[in-house]
Design a protein around this motif. Structure first.
Motif, PDB file in Angstrom:
ATOM      1  N   GLU A   1     -10.111   9.942   2.400  1.00  0.00           N
ATOM      2  CA  GLU A   1      -9.853   9.927   0.957  1.00  0.00           C
ATOM      3  C   GLU A   1     -11.146   9.647   0.224  1.00  0.00           C
ATOM      4  O   GLU A   1     -11.957   8.836   0.669  1.00  0.00           O
TER       5      GLU A   1
ATOM      6  N   ASP B   1       0.879  -1.171   0.000  1.00  0.00           N
ATOM      7  CA  ASP B   1       0.000   0.000   0.000  1.00  0.00           C
ATOM      8  C   ASP B   1       0.918   1.224   0.000  1.00  0.00           C
ATOM      9  O   ASP B   1       1.822   1.314   0.836  1.00  0.00           O
ATOM     10  N   GLY B   2       0.678   2.106  -0.967  1.00  0.00           N
ATOM     11  CA  GLY B   2       1.610   3.224  -1.154  1.00  0.00           C
ATOM     12  C   GLY B   2       2.655   2.851  -2.199  1.00  0.00           C
ATOM     13  O   GLY B   2       3.834   3.203  -2.070  1.00  0.00           O
TER      14      GLY B   2
ATOM     15  N   LYS C   1      -6.707   8.097  -7.198  1.00  0.00           N
ATOM     16  CA  LYS C   1      -5.880   7.867  -8.384  1.00  0.00           C
ATOM     17  C   LYS C   1      -6.648   7.793  -9.696  1.00  0.00           C
ATOM     18  O   LYS C   1      -6.075   7.991 -10.752  1.00  0.00           O
TER      19      LYS C   1
ATOM     20  N   ALA D   1      -2.669   4.930   2.317  1.00  0.00           N
ATOM     21  CA  ALA D   1      -3.869   4.977   3.144  1.00  0.00           C
ATOM     22  C   ALA D   1      -3.696   4.230   4.472  1.00  0.00           C
ATOM     23  O   ALA D   1      -4.064   4.741   5.538  1.00  0.00           O
TER      24      ALA D   1
HETATM   25  C1  LIP Z   1      -2.935   3.883  -2.625  1.00  0.00           C
HETATM   26  C2  LIP Z   1      -3.410   4.473  -1.309  1.00  0.00           C
HETATM   27  C3  LIP Z   1      -3.311   5.978  -1.340  1.00  0.00           C
HETATM   28  C4  LIP Z   1      -4.156   6.517  -2.450  1.00  0.00           C
HETATM   29  C5  LIP Z   1      -3.779   5.884  -3.774  1.00  0.00           C
HETATM   30  C6  LIP Z   1      -3.834   4.382  -3.709  1.00  0.00           C
HETATM   31  P1  LIP Z   1      -2.000   1.490  -3.426  1.00  0.00           P
HETATM   32  O1  LIP Z   1      -2.978   2.477  -2.562  1.00  0.00           O
HETATM   33  O2  LIP Z   1      -2.633   4.032  -0.268  1.00  0.00           O
HETATM   34  O3  LIP Z   1      -3.755   6.519  -0.110  1.00  0.00           O
HETATM   35  O4  LIP Z   1      -4.012   7.928  -2.526  1.00  0.00           O
HETATM   36  O5  LIP Z   1      -4.659   6.347  -4.770  1.00  0.00           O
HETATM   37  O6  LIP Z   1      -5.173   3.914  -3.523  1.00  0.00           O
HETATM   38  O7  LIP Z   1      -2.520   1.525  -4.825  1.00  0.00           O
HETATM   39  O8  LIP Z   1      -0.621   2.012  -3.324  1.00  0.00           O
HETATM   40  O9  LIP Z   1      -2.182   0.165  -2.764  1.00  0.00           O
END
Ligand code: LIP
Length: 270
Positions: free
Chosen positions: A214, A98-99, A170, A197
């Motif tokens: 978000e 994530d991130g 995104k 997130a």
């Molecule tokens: C991301 C989230 C982040 C959000 C991105 C995306 P991923 O997750 O952690 O907060 O802004 O659009 O959803 O795709 O890195 O698992």
């Protein structure tokens, strides 16, 4: 093989489930950490997203831990999210990195998230932030922990004194995303975008951020971290759901929840 499908079968003790969640998150994170030299090794690089080879490998690593412990449980993850949501009493929900874009660019705010739903309710969750050496975890009947120590949300009760994190959805950059950032900036003492997130939510659980919102994250981004926030005394809410497991999501210390919700909801339902 044991089937865990009968309506009245008791849940496996959460201490056992939690140990598997933390092991799966830790192994996934360790795999990525051992491959930091491959940060640039993406399958595809888009304007809005990066599909990373290590995302796929880390999900396989976490799934292998879960399947070794519970062969009959279902695993649903970001990398296999096109598949139908599993019909199983036990569904493990994995976000291997994530991130991802933070990771790709070399920022340390990324994590491996493993949550378990039992009959649709969050049972346990683990979020491992490898470059910070932090393991956040909780079970539905226990405290929220960071590296084994109990954590608690902040006591901030006025939005104008709050540090609120948000992010850029995104699939909808531009004016849509900007409307939410503007609102968060208007109501908070300071807004922040850290870019992951589940990391943001763990920081809410630890009392370092007062809230997080978000407009478009995904089920796997919050499956583990939302439970950690709640068990730390905070409150989480899906403000709106969309197809494809996409959610507008709010996590707060509880005291700020209604104020944040009331400020943001009108933007979601104009
Ligand atoms: C991301 C989230 C982040 C959000 C991105 C995306 P991923 O997750 O952690 O907060 O802004 O659009 O959803 O795709 O890195 O698992």
């Amino acid at each position: 093989r044991t089937q865990h499908r009968s309506a009245d079968s008791p849940m496996i003790p959460t201490t056992q489930l939690q140990a598997v969640a933390t092991l799966a998150a830790r192994r996934a994170g360790e795999h990525v950490l051992a491959n930091l030299h491959r940060r640039g090794d993406a399958n595809s690089i888009l304007r809005t997203d990066v599909k990373h080879k290590l995302d796929v490998e880390a999900q396989e690593t976490a799934a292998a831990v879960i399947r070794a412990a519970y062969p009959d449980h279902a695993v649903f993850g970001e990398e296999t999210c096109e598949e139908p949501f599993p019909e199983n009493d036990y569904v493990w929900i994995v976000d291997p990195i994530d991130g991802t874009i933070n990771f790709f660019h070399g920022l340390p705010w990324w994590c491996c998230s493993v949550g378990l739903r039992h009959k649709g309710r969050s049972a346990v969750g683990a979020v491992f932030i490898p470059e910070m050496g932090q393991m956040y975890e909780a079970a539905c009947d226990g405290p929220a922990l960071c590296n084994g120590a109990p954590i608690r949300v902040s006591e901030t009760d006025r939005p104008e004194l709050a540090m609120l994190a948000t992010g850029a959805d995104k699939w909808d950059l531009g004016e849509h995303a900007f409307r939410f950032m503007r609102k968060v900036s208007e109501i908070a003492q300071r807004p922040r975008i850290l870019g992951a997130a589940a990391v943001d939510m763990c920081l809410v659980a630890a009392g370092k951020l007062d809230g997080y919102f978000e407009s478009g994250i995904y089920l796997w981004d919050m499956a583990a971290a939302a439970l950690i926030v709640e068990r730390a005394g905070g409150r989480c809410e899906i403000l709106k759901s969309y197809p494809g497991h996409r959610l507008s999501f709010l996590a707060t210390n509880g005291r700020l929840h209604d104020a944040c919700r009331n400020a943001l909801l009108p933007l979601l339902n104009p």
